[in-house]
Design an enzyme around this catalytic site. Structure first.
Site, PDB file in Angstrom:
ATOM      1  N   CYS A   8       0.868  -1.179   0.000  1.00 56.14           N
ATOM      2  CA  CYS A   8       0.000   0.000   0.000  1.00 56.14           C
ATOM      3  C   CYS A   8       0.904   1.227   0.000  1.00 56.14           C
ATOM      4  CB  CYS A   8      -0.987  -0.017   1.165  1.00 56.14           C
ATOM      5  SG  CYS A   8      -0.237   0.043   2.807  1.00 56.14           S
ATOM      6  N   ASN A  11       2.250   1.553   4.335  1.00 54.71           N
ATOM      7  CA  ASN A  11       2.550   0.287   5.032  1.00 54.71           C
ATOM      8  C   ASN A  11       2.276   0.368   6.538  1.00 54.71           C
ATOM      9  OD1 ASN A  11       5.436  -1.908   5.582  1.00 54.71           O
ATOM     10  ND2 ASN A  11       3.347  -2.480   5.159  1.00 54.71           N
ATOM     11  N   CYS A  13      -1.420   0.849   7.436  1.00 48.10           N
ATOM     12  CA  CYS A  13      -2.850   0.528   7.607  1.00 48.10           C
ATOM     13  C   CYS A  13      -3.256  -0.718   6.816  1.00 48.10           C
ATOM     14  CB  CYS A  13      -3.725   1.710   7.187  1.00 48.10           C
ATOM     15  SG  CYS A  13      -3.518   3.181   8.205  1.00 48.10           S
ATOM     16  N   ARG A  14      -3.366  -0.569   5.487  1.00 43.70           N
ATOM     17  CA  ARG A  14      -3.967  -1.643   4.683  1.00 43.70           C
ATOM     18  C   ARG A  14      -3.067  -2.855   4.494  1.00 43.70           C
ATOM     19  NH1 ARG A  14      -5.109   2.178  -0.205  1.00 43.70           N
ATOM     20  NH2 ARG A  14      -3.202   3.034   0.704  1.00 43.70           N
ATOM     21  N   SER A  15      -1.831  -2.646   4.027  1.00 45.94           N
ATOM     22  CA  SER A  15      -1.012  -3.834   3.714  1.00 45.94           C
ATOM     23  C   SER A  15      -0.572  -4.607   4.960  1.00 45.94           C
ATOM     24  CB  SER A  15       0.181  -3.476   2.811  1.00 45.94           C
ATOM     25  OG  SER A  15       1.064  -2.578   3.431  1.00 45.94           O
ATOM     26  N   ASP A 122      -8.071   3.853   1.360  1.00 49.96           N
ATOM     27  CA  ASP A 122      -7.146   4.266   2.412  1.00 49.96           C
ATOM     28  C   ASP A 122      -7.943   4.791   3.616  1.00 49.96           C
ATOM     29  OD1 ASP A 122      -5.180   5.338   3.950  1.00 49.96           O
ATOM     30  OD2 ASP A 122      -4.209   6.431   2.321  1.00 49.96           O
TER      31      ASP A 122
HETATM   32  P1  4NP Z   1      -1.784   2.891   4.154  1.00 53.38           P
HETATM   33  O1  4NP Z   1      -2.376   4.272   4.703  1.00 53.38           O
HETATM   34  O2  4NP Z   1      -1.251   3.165   2.752  1.00 53.38           O
HETATM   35  O3  4NP Z   1      -2.950   1.986   4.141  1.00 53.38           O
HETATM   36  O4  4NP Z   1      -0.692   2.497   5.113  1.00 53.38           O
HETATM   37  C1  4NP Z   1      -1.609   5.438   4.763  1.00 53.38           C
HETATM   38  C2  4NP Z   1      -0.893   5.725   5.893  1.00 53.38           C
HETATM   39  C3  4NP Z   1      -0.140   6.883   5.967  1.00 53.38           C
HETATM   40  C4  4NP Z   1      -0.121   7.757   4.895  1.00 53.38           C
HETATM   41  C5  4NP Z   1      -0.820   7.464   3.763  1.00 53.38           C
HETATM   42  C6  4NP Z   1      -1.578   6.291   3.683  1.00 53.38           C
HETATM   43  N1  4NP Z   1       0.621   8.947   4.978  1.00 53.38           N
HETATM   44  O5  4NP Z   1       0.561   9.743   4.035  1.00 53.38           O
HETATM   45  O6  4NP Z   1       1.318   9.173   5.970  1.00 53.38           O
END
Ligand code: 4NP
Length: 154
Positions: A8, A11, A13-15, A122
């Site tokens: 994702c 790294n 939340c989702r992955s 997200d």
């Molecule tokens: P993820 O979510 O891609 O599911 O881990 C996010 C977590 C943090 C950020 C973006 C997406 N960020 O911009 O910090």
């Protein structure tokens, strides 16, 4: 043993949730898989998953607390059989940097799910309900992906 990398953006939340869910579901089916996760961005490298995701996943019996974020590396394109992108922008980002002689399949994770939804949204800037929705989609994706691996090995 098949090697799976979930990808994702951050790294956190989702992955990491997909990593924990697939590991548990594979174990339930007695399947041996090597599973990791990574982000296309490095902002959170070294961090544990988002506390909201650790909590939501924990309520469903998945322990994500020991996982740590890292960025995708060039070696990942050779060391994994599948790079599973959580949304279309993650998949496009991977395809843009993928070495031409890569040895992995770069697929959208939810294309394996019994679901109309192709992207895992997200949840980072939203409320708790977003994390539950992501976990629902990931559980569907994990079941579909394990079915796919079982069909492939027959
Ligand atoms: P993820 O979510 O891609 O599911 O881990 C996010 C977590 C943090 C950020 C973006 C997406 N960020 O911009 O910090």
């Amino acid at each position: 043993m098949k090697r799976i990398l979930f990808v994702c953006l951050g790294n956190i939340c989702r992955s990491p949730a997909a990593e924990g869910v697939l590991r548990a579901k594979a174990r339930d089916r007695g399947m041996s898989l090597y599973i990791e996760s990574a982000g296309t961005g490095a902002w959170h490298a070294g961090d544990p998953p988002d506390a909201r995701m650790i909590k939501a996943a924990g309520r469903r019996g998945y322990d994500l607390s020991h996982q740590r974020a890292r960025k995708v590396t060039d070696a990942d394109f050779f060391e994994f059989d599948y790079l599973l992108a959580m949304d279309l922008s993650n998949q496009v980002d991977l395809l843009e940097v993928a070495p031409p002689n890569r040895e992995c399949d770069i697929r959208l994770f939810l294309d394996f799910a019994d679901s109309e939804t192709r992207e895992t949204p997200d949840p980072y800037y939203g409320g708790d309900q977003g994390f539950e929705h992501v976990l629902d989609l990931i559980e569907l994706g994990a079941a579909g992906f394990l079915d796919h691996l079982e069909d492939e090995s027959e």
